[in-house]
Every structure is written in C-alpha cells, then in structure tokens.
Design a protein around this motif. Structure first.
Motif, PDB file in Angstrom:
ATOM      1  N   LEU A  88       0.164  -1.159   0.235  1.00 49.33           N
ATOM      2  CA  LEU A  88      -0.167  -0.282   0.026  1.00 49.33           C
ATOM      3  C   LEU A  88       0.743   1.262  -0.487  1.00 49.33           C
ATOM      4  CD1 LEU A  88      -2.957  -0.815   2.771  1.00 49.33           C
ATOM      5  CD2 LEU A  88      -2.824  -0.921   0.205  1.00 49.33           C
ATOM      6  N   LYS A  89       2.300   1.209   0.003  1.00 50.37           N
ATOM      7  CA  LYS A  89       3.361   2.061   0.696  1.00 50.37           C
ATOM      8  C   LYS A  89       3.061   3.198  -0.792  1.00 50.37           C
ATOM      9  CE  LYS A  89       7.386   2.990   1.378  1.00 50.37           C
ATOM     10  NZ  LYS A  89       9.505   2.409   1.937  1.00 50.37           N
ATOM     11  N   GLY A  90       2.715   4.460  -0.853  1.00 52.10           N
ATOM     12  CA  GLY A  90       2.440   5.509  -1.671  1.00 52.10           C
ATOM     13  C   GLY A  90       1.201   5.624  -2.248  1.00 52.10           C
ATOM     14  N   LYS A  91       0.539   4.579  -2.340  1.00 45.79           N
ATOM     15  CA  LYS A  91      -0.679   4.507  -2.924  1.00 45.79           C
ATOM     16  C   LYS A  91      -1.478   5.060  -2.559  1.00 45.79           C
ATOM     17  CE  LYS A  91       1.028   0.670  -5.432  1.00 45.79           C
ATOM     18  NZ  LYS A  91       0.407  -0.824  -6.208  1.00 45.79           N
ATOM     19  N   LEU A  92      -2.524   5.847  -3.808  1.00 46.77           N
ATOM     20  CA  LEU A  92      -4.061   6.028  -3.005  1.00 46.77           C
ATOM     21  C   LEU A  92      -4.942   4.455  -1.879  1.00 46.77           C
ATOM     22  CD1 LEU A  92      -6.288   7.844  -2.453  1.00 46.77           C
ATOM     23  CD2 LEU A  92      -6.361   7.566  -4.731  1.00 46.77           C
ATOM     24  N   VAL A  93      -5.426   4.422  -1.055  1.00 46.29           N
ATOM     25  CA  VAL A  93      -5.911   3.934  -0.845  1.00 46.29           C
ATOM     26  C   VAL A  93      -7.825   4.338  -0.081  1.00 46.29           C
ATOM     27  CG1 VAL A  93      -6.208   1.844   1.282  1.00 46.29           C
ATOM     28  CG2 VAL A  93      -3.939   2.552  -0.062  1.00 46.29           C
ATOM     29  N   VAL A  94      -8.499   3.423  -0.597  1.00 47.58           N
ATOM     30  CA  VAL A  94      -9.363   4.163  -1.023  1.00 47.58           C
ATOM     31  C   VAL A  94     -10.654   2.747  -0.381  1.00 47.58           C
ATOM     32  CG1 VAL A  94     -11.954   4.631  -1.789  1.00 47.58           C
ATOM     33  CG2 VAL A  94      -9.867   4.679  -3.024  1.00 47.58           C
ATOM     34  N   SER A  95     -11.070   3.109   1.414  1.00 52.44           N
ATOM     35  CA  SER A  95     -11.321   1.909   2.135  1.00 52.44           C
ATOM     36  C   SER A  95     -13.273   2.222   2.058  1.00 52.44           C
ATOM     37  CB  SER A  95     -11.200   2.280   4.049  1.00 52.44           C
ATOM     38  OG  SER A  95     -12.326   1.471   4.822  1.00 52.44           O
ATOM     39  N   ILE A  96     -14.546   1.627   1.839  1.00 54.59           N
ATOM     40  CA  ILE A  96     -14.827   1.300   1.777  1.00 54.59           C
ATOM     41  C   ILE A  96     -15.964   0.696   2.916  1.00 54.59           C
ATOM     42  CG2 ILE A  96     -15.356   1.950  -0.318  1.00 54.59           C
ATOM     43  CD1 ILE A  96     -16.568  -0.988  -0.717  1.00 54.59           C
ATOM     44  N   ALA A  97     -14.677   0.178   3.999  1.00 57.09           N
ATOM     45  CA  ALA A  97     -15.470  -0.735   5.374  1.00 57.09           C
ATOM     46  C   ALA A  97     -16.223   0.855   6.487  1.00 57.09           C
ATOM     47  CB  ALA A  97     -14.688  -1.036   5.760  1.00 57.09           C
ATOM     48  N   ALA A  98     -17.580  -0.140   6.028  1.00 59.32           N
ATOM     49  CA  ALA A  98     -18.189   0.795   7.127  1.00 59.32           C
ATOM     50  C   ALA A  98     -17.687   0.479   8.571  1.00 59.32           C
ATOM     51  CB  ALA A  98     -20.063  -0.282   7.271  1.00 59.32           C
ATOM     52  N   GLY A  99     -16.936   1.991   9.340  1.00 58.82           N
ATOM     53  CA  GLY A  99     -17.078   2.506  10.664  1.00 58.82           C
ATOM     54  C   GLY A  99     -15.500   1.391  11.157  1.00 58.82           C
ATOM     55  N   VAL A 100     -14.751   1.521   9.905  1.00 58.20           N
ATOM     56  CA  VAL A 100     -13.068   1.247  10.439  1.00 58.20           C
ATOM     57  C   VAL A 100     -12.428   2.505  10.149  1.00 58.20           C
ATOM     58  CG1 VAL A 100     -11.124  -0.367   9.321  1.00 58.20           C
ATOM     59  CG2 VAL A 100     -13.649  -0.981   8.895  1.00 58.20           C
ATOM     60  N   ILE A 105      -6.571   0.967   9.879  1.00 58.88           N
ATOM     61  CA  ILE A 105      -6.009   1.538   8.640  1.00 58.88           C
ATOM     62  C   ILE A 105      -4.522   1.326   8.802  1.00 58.88           C
ATOM     63  CG2 ILE A 105      -6.562   1.517   6.107  1.00 58.88           C
ATOM     64  CD1 ILE A 105      -9.514   1.914   6.797  1.00 58.88           C
ATOM     65  N   THR A 106      -4.358   3.285   9.243  1.00 59.41           N
ATOM     66  CA  THR A 106      -3.113   3.187   8.737  1.00 59.41           C
ATOM     67  C   THR A 106      -2.521   2.669  10.177  1.00 59.41           C
ATOM     68  OG1 THR A 106      -3.533   4.975   9.039  1.00 59.41           O
ATOM     69  CG2 THR A 106      -1.775   5.226   8.943  1.00 59.41           C
ATOM     70  N   LYS A 107      -2.556   2.151  11.402  1.00 61.94           N
ATOM     71  CA  LYS A 107      -1.741   1.041  12.044  1.00 61.94           C
ATOM     72  C   LYS A 107      -1.394  -0.279  11.737  1.00 61.94           C
ATOM     73  CE  LYS A 107      -4.311   0.178  15.816  1.00 61.94           C
ATOM     74  NZ  LYS A 107      -4.719  -0.255  16.982  1.00 61.94           N
ATOM     75  N   TRP A 108      -2.953  -0.928  11.264  1.00 66.50           N
ATOM     76  CA  TRP A 108      -2.274  -2.120  10.829  1.00 66.50           C
ATOM     77  C   TRP A 108      -1.621  -2.155   9.884  1.00 66.50           C
ATOM     78  CZ3 TRP A 108      -8.718  -2.084  10.643  1.00 66.50           C
ATOM     79  CH2 TRP A 108      -9.467  -2.351  11.701  1.00 66.50           C
ATOM     80  N   ALA A 109      -1.496  -1.131   9.030  1.00 69.21           N
ATOM     81  CA  ALA A 109      -0.661  -1.529   7.499  1.00 69.21           C
ATOM     82  C   ALA A 109       0.909  -1.159   7.576  1.00 69.21           C
ATOM     83  CB  ALA A 109      -1.202  -0.907   6.409  1.00 69.21           C
ATOM     84  N   ASP A 110       0.611  -0.296   8.906  1.00 68.97           N
ATOM     85  CA  ASP A 110       2.081   0.364   9.148  1.00 68.97           C
ATOM     86  C   ASP A 110       2.933   0.731   8.427  1.00 68.97           C
ATOM     87  OD1 ASP A 110       4.308   0.939  11.215  1.00 68.97           O
ATOM     88  OD2 ASP A 110       5.008  -1.452  11.161  1.00 68.97           O
ATOM     89  N   GLU A 111       2.498   1.043   6.893  1.00 68.92           N
ATOM     90  CA  GLU A 111       2.931   2.550   6.163  1.00 68.92           C
ATOM     91  C   GLU A 111       2.477   3.606   6.031  1.00 68.92           C
ATOM     92  OE1 GLU A 111       5.375   1.432   4.419  1.00 68.92           O
ATOM     93  OE2 GLU A 111       5.528  -1.122   4.543  1.00 68.92           O
ATOM     94  N   ALA A 112       2.885   4.485   4.872  1.00 69.93           N
ATOM     95  CA  ALA A 112       2.593   5.536   4.473  1.00 69.93           C
ATOM     96  C   ALA A 112       2.113   5.917   3.616  1.00 69.93           C
ATOM     97  CB  ALA A 112       3.618   7.022   4.857  1.00 69.93           C
ATOM     98  N   PHE A 113       0.496   6.216   2.908  1.00 70.16           N
ATOM     99  CA  PHE A 113      -0.125   6.545   1.986  1.00 70.16           C
ATOM    100  C   PHE A 113      -1.566   6.648   2.165  1.00 70.16           C
ATOM    101  CE2 PHE A 113      -1.232   2.184   4.407  1.00 70.16           C
ATOM    102  CZ  PHE A 113      -2.427   2.128   4.619  1.00 70.16           C
ATOM    103  N   ASP A 114      -1.275   7.755   1.139  1.00 71.15           N
ATOM    104  CA  ASP A 114      -2.975   8.922   0.839  1.00 71.15           C
ATOM    105  C   ASP A 114      -3.911   7.516   0.920  1.00 71.15           C
ATOM    106  OD1 ASP A 114      -1.222  10.880   0.545  1.00 71.15           O
ATOM    107  OD2 ASP A 114      -2.637  11.255  -1.581  1.00 71.15           O
ATOM    108  N   LEU A 115      -5.065   7.823   2.444  1.00 69.69           N
ATOM    109  CA  LEU A 115      -6.172   7.280   2.545  1.00 69.69           C
ATOM    110  C   LEU A 115      -7.421   8.012   2.288  1.00 69.69           C
ATOM    111  CD1 LEU A 115      -7.530   4.449   3.713  1.00 69.69           C
ATOM    112  CD2 LEU A 115      -6.334   5.539   6.401  1.00 69.69           C
ATOM    113  N   VAL A 116      -8.790   7.902   1.336  1.00 69.13           N
ATOM    114  CA  VAL A 116      -9.663   8.439   1.843  1.00 69.13           C
ATOM    115  C   VAL A 116     -11.373   7.391   2.316  1.00 69.13           C
ATOM    116  CG1 VAL A 116     -11.759   8.830  -0.171  1.00 69.13           C
ATOM    117  CG2 VAL A 116      -9.058   9.667  -0.204  1.00 69.13           C
ATOM    118  N   ARG A 117     -11.658   7.699   3.270  1.00 74.23           N
ATOM    119  CA  ARG A 117     -12.561   7.048   4.263  1.00 74.23           C
ATOM    120  C   ARG A 117     -13.870   6.888   3.463  1.00 74.23           C
ATOM    121  NH1 ARG A 117     -14.705   6.803  10.156  1.00 74.23           N
ATOM    122  NH2 ARG A 117     -15.820   5.093   9.844  1.00 74.23           N
ATOM    123  N   CYS A 118     -14.445   6.332   2.983  1.00 75.68           N
ATOM    124  CA  CYS A 118     -15.871   6.191   2.403  1.00 75.68           C
ATOM    125  C   CYS A 118     -17.163   5.570   3.100  1.00 75.68           C
ATOM    126  CB  CYS A 118     -15.970   5.595   1.042  1.00 75.68           C
ATOM    127  SG  CYS A 118     -14.932   6.440   0.267  1.00 75.68           S
TER     128      CYS A 118
END
Ligand SMILES: NC(=O)c1ccc[n+]([C@@H]2O[C@H](COP(=O)([O-])OP(=O)(O)OC[C@H]3O[C@@H](n4cnc5c(N)ncnc54)[C@H](OP(=O)(O)O)[C@@H]3O)[C@@H](O)[C@H]2O)c1
Length: 270
Positions: A88-100, A105-118
């Motif tokens: 996931l490092k350096g990518k755009l990550v889009v999460s559609i998971a309700a309530g997460v 997400i950042t903690k579990w991945a332990d990497e830096a990336f652009d994150l959008v939660r929907c």
C-alpha cells in the motif's frame, strides 16, 4: 485523469461489483481495473461479466495498481490490511468498510499512503447510493478527485470535513434505507388491514415512496413545501399528519437517528 490510473479492488463482493460496473459504464477501461477475491467462482464471474483481470492473491492485485479499494467486510479489514502492508506504500487507498476508522487502517498497514475513508449505502448496489468521503489534509487534490470518480460510479458523493461526521452520515444515509423500508412495510400492512390485497398494497406503497422521492429530488420545492402542497385544510392528509404530530413523530425519528449515530461512534471506537 483517474482513467489513466489502475485500480485494484480487494474483495470482489457486492459493493466491488457495483462500483466496477459503474466505472466501466462511465467509460473506465476494463484493462485499468482488477480485483482479488479468495473465491474462484467470484473472480471467474467478475472476469466474465466485465473483462477485467482477477487475482486470488491480494498482494499481487495491489502490486498491479495505483489505487487500492478495500472492499472486504469490516471484520476482515485488519487481517487484509496487515498482510498488504508494504503493497500500500505511497498509493491511494480507498476504504469502503463501514465503521473502520482511518487511524486503525494506518496502524494495521504500518506504512504511509494517502487514505480516503468512505461511507456508502446499500442503494449503491443499484448505482443509486449516497456516499460520504473523508480524507485527512495530507491527501492530494488529485487523489481526492480519483476517489470522487470511483465512488461516483455508485451514486451521489459528498466530502465531509471531519471523520466524526461519518457517524451522522451513517445515521442518515447508511441506516436510512431501512427507515424507508419500515415505512413501506407499515403502510402496506395498514392498507391490508383496511381491506386492500397485499400485492396491491405493497405495489402502491413502493410506488408512492418512489414518486415522493422523485418529486423531492427535482429540487423544485423543498420537502416541507411539497408536504404543504398536498395538505388541504380539513382533508385526509392533514388528518394523518395531525396524528403523526400528536404521536411525536419528529421525536421518534430524532431518537432513532441519535441511537444509530451513537452506535456508529461506539463501533468505531471498538
Ligand atoms: N453492501 C452495502 O450496501 C454496503 C454499504 C455500506 C458499506 N459497505 C461496505 O462495503 C464493504 C463490502 O461490502 P459487501 O456488501 O460488498 O460485502 P461482500 O459482498 O461480503 O464482499 C466482500 C468480499 O470480500 C471477500 N473476501 C473475504 N475475505 C477476503 C480476503 N482475505 N481477501 C480478499 N477478499 C476477501 C468475500 O469473499 P467471501 O464471500 O468468500 O468471504 C467477498 O467476496 C464492507 O466493508 C461494507 O461495510 C457495504
């Protein structure tokens, strides 16, 4: 711009299918879209229906794309994101998971990336959804546009300023379809009690909900005005609305939405 970037969906269930279908309908190239899912029947069906690449393995799918859409169930997110980590490092990550929440997400991945939660809702499955999006200030304008494009494939979208607003969105549009289903059910059952055949009652309750929503959707008049327009003094609608008011309809809805909001907040913290 988004169309030149490749997208991989992690999890090929109902929401991924709906978003992929919408993206392709909107002109996205099948060659730019891929999906991973452990179930061979799921990937085969998606490949046959949409002509997209499919993978049994999430890491391979993620490595192949610029944008990763996390479309697994909320309870599967920790396992999936932890295993994907470096992909996931350096990518755009889009999460559609309700309530997460983003912080998890950042903690579990332990990497830096652009994150959008929907927070989408069920009518997204018919491309008639309402999806709210949240990103922290680090996410680039180009990545915000890309997330907007992806979720627009499932209906209307809007950005919220703070992640906590997603609790109010959950109480409004996330749980909202069930409120309308309850009203349709109750109106149908009441009409049957008043002597109509169940099929006729159900058909007319649904058509009335659809017609009312379409009238409100035109935006020509706001819902309060539309209600006044169909309420003649001393008439049948006024009798019904007075009964709603006498039974505290507004407070009933307000308490129900507050309960949904509070539960969303609580689930997010867990
Ligand atoms: N459906 C809605 O109306 C709606 C509304 C708002 C938000 N959402 C969110 O959207 C997300 C997806 O929902 P959905 O309704 O599309 O669920 P779904 O149909 O169950 O899709 C999830 C898919 O992920 C697959 N999967 C399970 N474990 C996996 C793994 N380790 N790696 C990759 N894929 C895996 C599942 O396969 P199996 O079936 O074999 O387990 C399934 O095909 C959820 O987080 C949900 O909260 C959905």
């Amino acid at each position: 711009m988004t169309n030149s970037r490749t997208i991989s969906f992690i999890g090929g269930g109902n929401m991924a299918r709906s978003l992929i279908g919408g993206l392709l309908e909107n002109g996205y190239a099948p060659a730019s879209v891929s999906v991973s899912d452990p179930l061979a029947a799921t990937t085969t069906a998606l490949s046959e229906d949409f002509g997209i690449s499919t993978y049994a393995d999430n890491a391979t799918a993620a490595a192949a794309a610029d944008i990763i859409v996390l479309a697994v169930k909320p309870q599967q997110m920790q396992t999936v994101v932890s295993a994907l980590g470096p992909e996931l490092k350096g990518k755009l990550v889009v999460s559609i998971a309700a309530g997460v929440q983003c912080r998890n997400i950042t903690k579990w991945a332990d990497e830096a990336f652009d994150l959008v939660r929907c927070m989408p809702n069920t009518p997204a499955l018919l491309q008639c959804g309402a999806t709210a999006l949240f990103a922290n200030t680090d996410v680039s304008a180009a990545n915000r546009d890309a997330a907007t494009t992806i979720l627009s494939a499932a209906g209307v979208v809007a950005w919220v300023e703070s992640e906590s607003e997603l609790d109010a969105i959950t109480a409004l549009s996330g749980s909202g379809p069930a409120y309308f289903f309850l009203l349709i059910e109750t109106m149908t059952n009441t009409a049957v009690k008043q002597g109509l055949a169940p099929d006729l009652a159900n058909k007319f309750a649904i058509q009335t909900a659809l017609g009312a929503a379409r009238m409100a959707h035109t935006g020509e008049h706001n819902p309060a005005q539309l209600r006044k327009n169909v309420t003649s003094p001393g008439g049948t609608t006024e009798a019904a609305l007075n009964s709603f008011a006498d039974n505290n309809f507004h407070e009933i809805v307000e308490r129900a939405m507050q309960a949904a909001h509070d539960r969303s907040e609580q689930l997010g913290q867990n």
